[in-house]
Structures are given as C-alpha cells and as structure tokens.
Write a protein that holds these residues in place. Sequence first.
Motif, PDB file in Angstrom:
ATOM      1  N   UNK A 136       0.827  -1.208   0.000  1.00 11.99           N
ATOM      2  CA  UNK A 136       0.000   0.000   0.000  1.00 11.99           C
ATOM      3  C   UNK A 136       0.862   1.259   0.000  1.00 11.99           C
ATOM      4  N   UNK A 137       2.034   1.169   0.622  1.00 11.82           N
ATOM      5  CA  UNK A 137       2.974   2.297   0.567  1.00 11.82           C
ATOM      6  C   UNK A 137       3.441   2.519  -0.863  1.00 11.82           C
ATOM      7  N   UNK A 138       3.770   1.431  -1.541  1.00 17.03           N
ATOM      8  CA  UNK A 138       4.213   1.511  -2.933  1.00 17.03           C
ATOM      9  C   UNK A 138       3.115   2.059  -3.840  1.00 17.03           C
ATOM     10  N   UNK A 139       1.857   1.701  -3.531  1.00 15.51           N
ATOM     11  CA  UNK A 139       0.726   2.151  -4.345  1.00 15.51           C
ATOM     12  C   UNK A 139       0.285   3.561  -3.988  1.00 15.51           C
ATOM     13  N   UNK A 140       0.852   4.123  -2.917  1.00 16.12           N
ATOM     14  CA  UNK A 140       0.517   5.489  -2.537  1.00 16.12           C
ATOM     15  C   UNK A 140      -0.720   5.621  -1.680  1.00 16.12           C
ATOM     16  N   UNK A 141      -1.206   4.504  -1.111  1.00 21.22           N
ATOM     17  CA  UNK A 141      -2.407   4.553  -0.270  1.00 21.22           C
ATOM     18  C   UNK A 141      -2.060   5.022   1.139  1.00 21.22           C
ATOM     19  N   UNK A 142      -0.892   4.610   1.622  1.00 18.74           N
ATOM     20  CA  UNK A 142      -0.441   5.006   2.961  1.00 18.74           C
ATOM     21  C   UNK A 142       1.031   5.384   2.907  1.00 18.74           C
ATOM     22  N   UNK A 143       1.493   6.023   3.979  1.00 23.54           N
ATOM     23  CA  UNK A 143       2.920   6.275   4.120  1.00 23.54           C
ATOM     24  C   UNK A 143       3.556   5.082   4.812  1.00 23.54           C
ATOM     25  N   UNK A 144       4.837   4.913   4.642  1.00 25.23           N
ATOM     26  CA  UNK A 144       5.517   3.753   5.229  1.00 25.23           C
ATOM     27  C   UNK A 144       5.411   3.776   6.750  1.00 25.23           C
ATOM     28  N   UNK A 145       5.030   2.627   7.301  1.00 30.66           N
ATOM     29  CA  UNK A 145       4.878   2.494   8.746  1.00 30.66           C
ATOM     30  C   UNK A 145       6.003   1.630   9.275  1.00 30.66           C
ATOM     31  N   UNK A 146       6.690   2.121  10.272  1.00 25.82           N
ATOM     32  CA  UNK A 146       7.732   1.335  10.940  1.00 25.82           C
ATOM     33  C   UNK A 146       7.282   1.124  12.368  1.00 25.82           C
ATOM     34  N   UNK A 147       6.837  -0.082  12.665  1.00 29.50           N
ATOM     35  CA  UNK A 147       6.296  -0.360  13.995  1.00 29.50           C
ATOM     36  C   UNK A 147       6.537  -1.819  14.331  1.00 29.50           C
ATOM     37  N   UNK A 148       7.530  -2.066  15.165  1.00 32.18           N
ATOM     38  CA  UNK A 148       7.868  -3.434  15.558  1.00 32.18           C
ATOM     39  C   UNK A 148       7.268  -3.821  16.901  1.00 32.18           C
ATOM     40  N   UNK A 149       6.544  -2.899  17.519  1.00 33.26           N
ATOM     41  CA  UNK A 149       5.991  -3.168  18.855  1.00 33.26           C
ATOM     42  C   UNK A 149       4.863  -4.180  18.763  1.00 33.26           C
ATOM     43  N   UNK A 150       4.826  -5.087  19.731  1.00 37.12           N
ATOM     44  CA  UNK A 150       3.754  -6.076  19.835  1.00 37.12           C
ATOM     45  C   UNK A 150       2.907  -5.740  21.042  1.00 37.12           C
ATOM     46  N   UNK A 151       1.602  -5.696  20.825  1.00 33.71           N
ATOM     47  CA  UNK A 151       0.685  -5.361  21.916  1.00 33.71           C
ATOM     48  C   UNK A 151       0.654  -6.505  22.917  1.00 33.71           C
TER      49      UNK A 151
END
Length: 223
Positions: A136-151
């Motif tokens: 989706x980042x590549x398609x321009x739908x969202x910005x790249x998300x960097x989130x390694x946290x686990x709830x």
Amino acid sequence: MEKVKNILKPKPNPQQLLRDWQRRLRQECRNIERQIRDIQREEKIVQKSIKEAAKRNDMGSAKSLAQELVRSKRTVNRLYENKAQLNSISMHLGESVAIARTVGHLSKSAEVMKLVNNLMKAPEVAITMQEFNKEMTKAGVIEEIVNDAVDSALDSEDIEDEIEDEVDKVLTELAGETTAQLPEAVRKEKLKQPAQAVGDEEVCHIYNPLHRSLIDLFNDEIW
C-alpha cells in the motif's frame, strides 16, 4: 535484469489492486474465524476441567484453569476486533478506488494507515499486515509504517477479578445441580432454611460461601 522486468511489467490499475487486496483480506478473515472456532472448542474442555477440579475441592487447579479460560476469552475478543478492522480496511479501500476513478490515481488514506498500523501490533495478523504495509505504501495509499511493537496488554493486565468470576460461575452451577439432585422433600426443607449472614471476612473471598454451600449440599446427600 530484475529492474528491466519491473519497468516492462504493466502497472496494475486501482481496480486490480483493490480486488487482490480484498481477496486477501477476506482470506485473512476466514483464518481468524477458524482460529476463533478452535479456541472456543478448547474453552469447552477447560470449562469441563474447572468443574471437575471444583468437585474434587481442588480450588488451586480450578483457579489456574480459570486463568487460562479468561486469557482465552480475551484472545477471542481481540480476534473479533482484528476481523472488524480488516473489514473496515476493505471498505475504506473501496472508497479510495471510487475516488481514483475521478483523480486517476489512488490517494493516501489516513484511516487505512491507522488500521494497518493497529493490526501490525496483533500477533495473529502481523506478518500479513507488514506485507500490506509495503504494497500500500508503494501504491501510494499510505505512508511507510515502521512499527515493531507487539501489543502485550493481554498478559500485563490484572485479571484476578475475572478469574474469581469464572470460578464463581462454576460453583454456582454445581450448587444448582446438586440441589436439583436432592429428593423433593429435602430440597423443600433446604428452601425453608433462613440464609446465613455472611461476615465481612467472608465477602473478601468470593467463591468461599458458594464452595461451603456446595459441600453442605453434598454432605446432606450422603446423610
């Protein structure tokens, strides 16, 4: 060579992307439904084990099993939330494609980005959502998300009250079953007896009064 292939490869249009994403989202929802069914089958086995432990007056095992049951129910609730968020992503993607027909390209969606970010923290769908994040980042739908946290809230929260409630339910059920098995004359006599006052010290232990009542009923049956 790979770069040349990527250049020559026709870029999928928004409708094609949407169909592919929605198909995979539906598959992920089915996987979640299967997980829920499996967990709920296990819950029935645990509930039966709690009941058997209570009959043996093994309250330590009953509470330990009740803890397992509470965590299991919380996991099911979280899976239902994950499924709802996946469906919400699919809905918002449909809206993005409708807009793309006018502007000629997919636009960024803050809501989709928020939902993807939330689901990247969910262990059950984290890997899939990381893939969606890249696409989706590549398609321009969202910005790249960097989130390694686990709830990990499920393990950190205090669940003692819910454990006591589960044991309480089982003891209440057992007490009701035992009363139903008594001869009618004895059962009527039991109903005539005034309820004993419960002191402040007993109130602190939710399952104790029920447990004592259960033992009294079993003793009456024996005598």
